[in-house]
Design a protein around this motif. Structure first.
Motif, PDB file in Angstrom:
ATOM      1  N   ILE A 192      49.645  56.068  -0.484  1.00  0.00           N
ATOM      2  CA  ILE A 192      49.760  54.713   0.056  1.00  0.00           C
ATOM      3  C   ILE A 192      51.200  54.236   0.012  1.00  0.00           C
ATOM      4  N   LEU A 193      51.480  53.256   0.847  1.00  0.00           N
ATOM      5  CA  LEU A 193      52.729  52.508   0.775  1.00  0.00           C
ATOM      6  C   LEU A 193      52.378  51.124   0.254  1.00  0.00           C
ATOM      7  N   ARG A 194      53.075  50.699  -0.796  1.00  0.00           N
ATOM      8  CA  ARG A 194      52.859  49.377  -1.399  1.00  0.00           C
ATOM      9  C   ARG A 194      54.234  48.753  -1.572  1.00  0.00           C
ATOM     10  N   ASP A 195      54.454  47.644  -0.905  1.00  0.00           N
ATOM     11  CA  ASP A 195      55.757  46.959  -0.964  1.00  0.00           C
ATOM     12  C   ASP A 195      56.897  47.900  -0.589  1.00  0.00           C
ATOM     13  N   GLY A 196      56.658  48.771   0.387  1.00  0.00           N
ATOM     14  CA  GLY A 196      57.683  49.681   0.875  1.00  0.00           C
ATOM     15  C   GLY A 196      57.915  50.911   0.019  1.00  0.00           C
ATOM     16  N   LYS A 197      57.149  51.065  -1.056  1.00  0.00           N
ATOM     17  CA  LYS A 197      57.298  52.223  -1.933  1.00  0.00           C
ATOM     18  C   LYS A 197      56.075  53.120  -1.811  1.00  0.00           C
ATOM     19  N   CYS A 198      56.312  54.419  -1.942  1.00  0.00           N
ATOM     20  CA  CYS A 198      55.252  55.410  -1.801  1.00  0.00           C
ATOM     21  C   CYS A 198      54.593  55.675  -3.151  1.00  0.00           C
ATOM     22  N   TYR A 199      53.256  55.684  -3.156  1.00  0.00           N
ATOM     23  CA  TYR A 199      52.497  55.964  -4.371  1.00  0.00           C
ATOM     24  C   TYR A 199      51.413  56.991  -4.081  1.00  0.00           C
ATOM     25  N   VAL A 200      51.105  57.791  -5.091  1.00  0.00           N
ATOM     26  CA  VAL A 200      49.920  58.630  -5.059  1.00  0.00           C
ATOM     27  C   VAL A 200      48.956  57.981  -6.051  1.00  0.00           C
ATOM     28  N   VAL A 201      47.710  57.749  -5.600  1.00  0.00           N
ATOM     29  CA  VAL A 201      46.734  57.002  -6.380  1.00  0.00           C
ATOM     30  C   VAL A 201      45.497  57.863  -6.602  1.00  0.00           C
ATOM     31  N   ARG A 202      45.122  58.014  -7.849  1.00  0.00           N
ATOM     32  CA  ARG A 202      43.898  58.756  -8.167  1.00  0.00           C
ATOM     33  C   ARG A 202      42.713  57.904  -7.733  1.00  0.00           C
ATOM     34  N   HIS A 203      41.853  58.478  -6.907  1.00  0.00           N
ATOM     35  CA  HIS A 203      40.768  57.729  -6.277  1.00  0.00           C
ATOM     36  C   HIS A 203      39.746  57.193  -7.281  1.00  0.00           C
ATOM     37  N   ASP A 204      39.398  57.956  -8.296  1.00  0.00           N
ATOM     38  CA  ASP A 204      38.328  57.532  -9.203  1.00  0.00           C
ATOM     39  C   ASP A 204      38.790  56.583 -10.312  1.00  0.00           C
ATOM     40  N   THR A 205      40.061  56.638 -10.701  1.00  0.00           N
ATOM     41  CA  THR A 205      40.527  55.793 -11.800  1.00  0.00           C
ATOM     42  C   THR A 205      41.503  54.711 -11.368  1.00  0.00           C
ATOM     43  N   GLY A 206      42.130  54.881 -10.200  1.00  0.00           N
ATOM     44  CA  GLY A 206      43.135  53.922  -9.752  1.00  0.00           C
ATOM     45  C   GLY A 206      44.511  54.158 -10.361  1.00  0.00           C
ATOM     46  N   ASP A 207      44.635  55.167 -11.230  1.00  0.00           N
ATOM     47  CA  ASP A 207      45.930  55.504 -11.823  1.00  0.00           C
ATOM     48  C   ASP A 207      46.883  55.888 -10.696  1.00  0.00           C
ATOM     49  N   SER A 208      48.138  55.443 -10.773  1.00  0.00           N
ATOM     50  CA  SER A 208      49.078  55.739  -9.696  1.00  0.00           C
ATOM     51  C   SER A 208      50.445  56.114 -10.242  1.00  0.00           C
ATOM     52  N   ARG A 209      51.196  56.814  -9.417  1.00  0.00           N
ATOM     53  CA  ARG A 209      52.577  57.175  -9.723  1.00  0.00           C
ATOM     54  C   ARG A 209      53.402  56.931  -8.467  1.00  0.00           C
ATOM     55  N   GLU A 210      54.585  56.396  -8.683  1.00  0.00           N
ATOM     56  CA  GLU A 210      55.495  56.166  -7.569  1.00  0.00           C
ATOM     57  C   GLU A 210      56.231  57.464  -7.253  1.00  0.00           C
ATOM     58  N   LEU A 211      56.337  57.758  -5.972  1.00  0.00           N
ATOM     59  CA  LEU A 211      57.115  58.913  -5.513  1.00  0.00           C
ATOM     60  C   LEU A 211      58.498  58.428  -5.102  1.00  0.00           C
ATOM     61  N   PRO A 212      59.482  59.326  -5.053  1.00  0.00           N
ATOM     62  CA  PRO A 212      60.843  58.926  -4.665  1.00  0.00           C
ATOM     63  C   PRO A 212      60.887  58.289  -3.269  1.00  0.00           C
ATOM     64  N   GLN A 213      61.913  57.474  -3.067  1.00  0.00           N
ATOM     65  CA  GLN A 213      62.132  56.808  -1.790  1.00  0.00           C
ATOM     66  C   GLN A 213      62.155  57.830  -0.660  1.00  0.00           C
ATOM     67  N   GLY A 214      61.433  57.551   0.410  1.00  0.00           N
ATOM     68  CA  GLY A 214      61.400  58.425   1.575  1.00  0.00           C
ATOM     69  C   GLY A 214      60.387  59.540   1.520  1.00  0.00           C
ATOM     70  N   ALA A 215      59.581  59.589   0.462  1.00  0.00           N
ATOM     71  CA  ALA A 215      58.586  60.666   0.342  1.00  0.00           C
ATOM     72  C   ALA A 215      57.418  60.469   1.286  1.00  0.00           C
ATOM     73  N   CYS A 216      57.155  59.237   1.706  1.00  0.00           N
ATOM     74  CA  CYS A 216      56.011  58.930   2.579  1.00  0.00           C
ATOM     75  C   CYS A 216      56.443  58.158   3.810  1.00  0.00           C
TER      76      CYS A 216
END
Length: 116
Positions: free
Chosen positions: A87-111
């Motif tokens: 997902i993109l949230r506030d212009g930043k790329c995140y990978v979000v675990r579907h079952d727990t909602g845990d997320s990590r930000e990826l570096p700028q421009g990854a998505c």
């Protein structure tokens, strides 16, 4: 006084509604982006080896991490694949675990935003 409280409540309510929603994203097709994704997934799943499922994260907003293969002493495993969303949230790329909602930000421009 009552009017002020009412107006404050209405402003607070409308402010909550104006928050931008998450936008589905695809991974950019750069080699660094895939490595950054796997690093984030590795941290989230607390494992060094990440084996992605068959979907292509540069063309799909969802991806799966496959469970580790069974060992030579096992015939089957109860482990299931784990689903993640990009997902993109506030212009930043995140990978979000579907079952727990845990997320990590990826570096700028990854998505990039997914096409509708």
């Amino acid at each position: 006084m009552r009017l002020i409280l009412t107006l404050t409540g209405l402003l607070g309510f409308t402010a909550c509604q104006s928050v931008a929603a998450d936008q589905a994203a695809w991974l950019t097709p750069k080699a660094d982006s895939l490595n950054d994704l796997k690093t984030a997934l590795s941290q989230m799943m607390q494992t060094r080896h990440i084996d992605l499922g068959p979907s292509d994260p540069t063309q799909s907003t969802s991806l799966t991490v496959l469970p580790p293969p069974v060992s030579q002493h096992e015939t089957r495993s109860a482990a299931l694949p784990v689903r993640f969303d990009l997902i993109l949230r506030d212009g930043k790329c995140y990978v979000v675990r579907h079952d727990t909602g845990d997320s990590r930000e990826l570096p700028q421009g990854a998505c990039v935003p997914a096409a509708d």
